[in-house]
Design a protein around this motif. Sequence first.
Motif, short mmCIF file in Angstrom:
data_model
loop_
_atom_site.label_atom_id
_atom_site.label_comp_id
_atom_site.label_asym_id
_atom_site.label_seq_id
_atom_site.Cartn_x
_atom_site.Cartn_y
_atom_site.Cartn_z
N ARG A 108 -38.58 -12.01 52.97
CA ARG A 108 -38.57 -13.35 53.73
C ARG A 108 -38.36 -14.45 52.59
NH1 ARG A 108 -43.66 -14.28 57.02
NH2 ARG A 108 -43.15 -16.52 56.74
N LEU A 109 -38.76 -14.20 51.40
CA LEU A 109 -38.48 -15.41 50.33
C LEU A 109 -37.05 -15.17 49.98
CD1 LEU A 109 -39.25 -17.59 48.34
CD2 LEU A 109 -40.13 -15.71 46.77
N LEU A 110 -36.63 -13.85 49.71
CA LEU A 110 -35.32 -13.67 49.67
C LEU A 110 -34.22 -14.26 50.58
CD1 LEU A 110 -35.17 -10.03 47.91
CD2 LEU A 110 -35.17 -12.20 46.74
N ALA A 116 -30.75 -20.74 52.14
CA ALA A 116 -30.70 -22.28 51.82
C ALA A 116 -29.50 -22.44 51.12
CB ALA A 116 -31.96 -22.63 51.02
N GLY A 117 -29.33 -21.40 50.08
CA GLY A 117 -28.10 -21.42 49.08
C GLY A 117 -26.87 -21.41 49.97
N ALA A 118 -26.53 -20.54 51.02
CA ALA A 118 -25.43 -20.19 51.65
C ALA A 118 -25.32 -21.87 52.61
CB ALA A 118 -25.53 -19.59 52.88
N SER A 119 -26.57 -22.39 53.01
CA SER A 119 -26.35 -23.67 53.71
C SER A 119 -25.85 -24.88 52.73
CB SER A 119 -27.79 -24.23 54.10
OG SER A 119 -27.76 -25.47 54.69
N TRP A 120 -26.45 -24.88 51.59
CA TRP A 120 -25.89 -25.69 50.56
C TRP A 120 -24.32 -25.54 50.11
CZ3 TRP A 120 -24.26 -25.06 45.55
CH2 TRP A 120 -23.89 -26.15 44.90
N GLY A 145 -27.46 -24.69 60.72
CA GLY A 145 -28.11 -23.46 61.17
C GLY A 145 -28.71 -22.65 60.34
N GLN A 146 -28.03 -22.59 59.04
CA GLN A 146 -28.54 -21.67 57.85
C GLN A 146 -29.72 -22.26 57.45
OE1 GLN A 146 -24.63 -21.80 55.91
NE2 GLN A 146 -24.39 -19.43 56.21
N ALA A 147 -29.63 -23.56 57.21
CA ALA A 147 -30.79 -24.39 56.58
C ALA A 147 -32.09 -24.02 57.52
CB ALA A 147 -30.55 -25.72 56.45
N MET A 148 -31.96 -24.21 58.98
CA MET A 148 -32.87 -23.93 59.80
C MET A 148 -33.51 -22.29 59.76
SD MET A 148 -31.45 -25.93 62.93
CE MET A 148 -32.79 -25.61 64.08
N ILE A 149 -32.61 -21.42 59.51
CA ILE A 149 -32.94 -20.23 59.19
C ILE A 149 -33.91 -20.13 57.96
CG2 ILE A 149 -32.07 -17.57 58.62
CD1 ILE A 149 -29.96 -18.03 60.50
#
Length: 162
Positions: free
Chosen positions: A30-32, A38-42, A89-93
């Motif tokens: 989950r941490l990964l 978060a990285g993909a979102s940014w 959406g990626q940040a929300m995930i």
Amino acid sequence: MEAIYIAYTISNVVGLFFLLVTIKWPKLARLLFVLLFAGASWFNYITCHTTPEAYLMYAESSVLECYKVFITGWFSQHITAVVSIIAIGQAMIAIGMLLNNWWIKLASSGIILFLACIAPFGIYSAFPFSVTVSLSAWFILKKDNLDYLWKFRSPGTSPNSG
């Protein structure tokens, strides 16, 4: 073109790593996922605002004609808006994977849906990375205690105990 094969190989090794970690340590997985999404979102947010045309390359790798038509058509005129929404959406995930219970279920479902949607991009989505990492998200639902990421179960307690 050689760089794409290096990225493809690295992505699939990472996907296998995700799967192995998830089976043994779902909280670490989950941490990964938090870090990955978060990285993909940014990355997507910054890229779509600085070089939105970079997303047009996905049309050439798509195995589905409808994806090619969509990317070269409507999407090409609305890249920044669409990819910004994807980045949100990626940040929300990422946030959902930090939380508990139905947030994790929603985030895991979002991971599976997102990866299923990008799978037709073939080599540009590092297929079969999407399948491997979707399995990881599914295993989190089956193996994790679904508590906050920072809460660990005491030895000897069951996954469903408070």
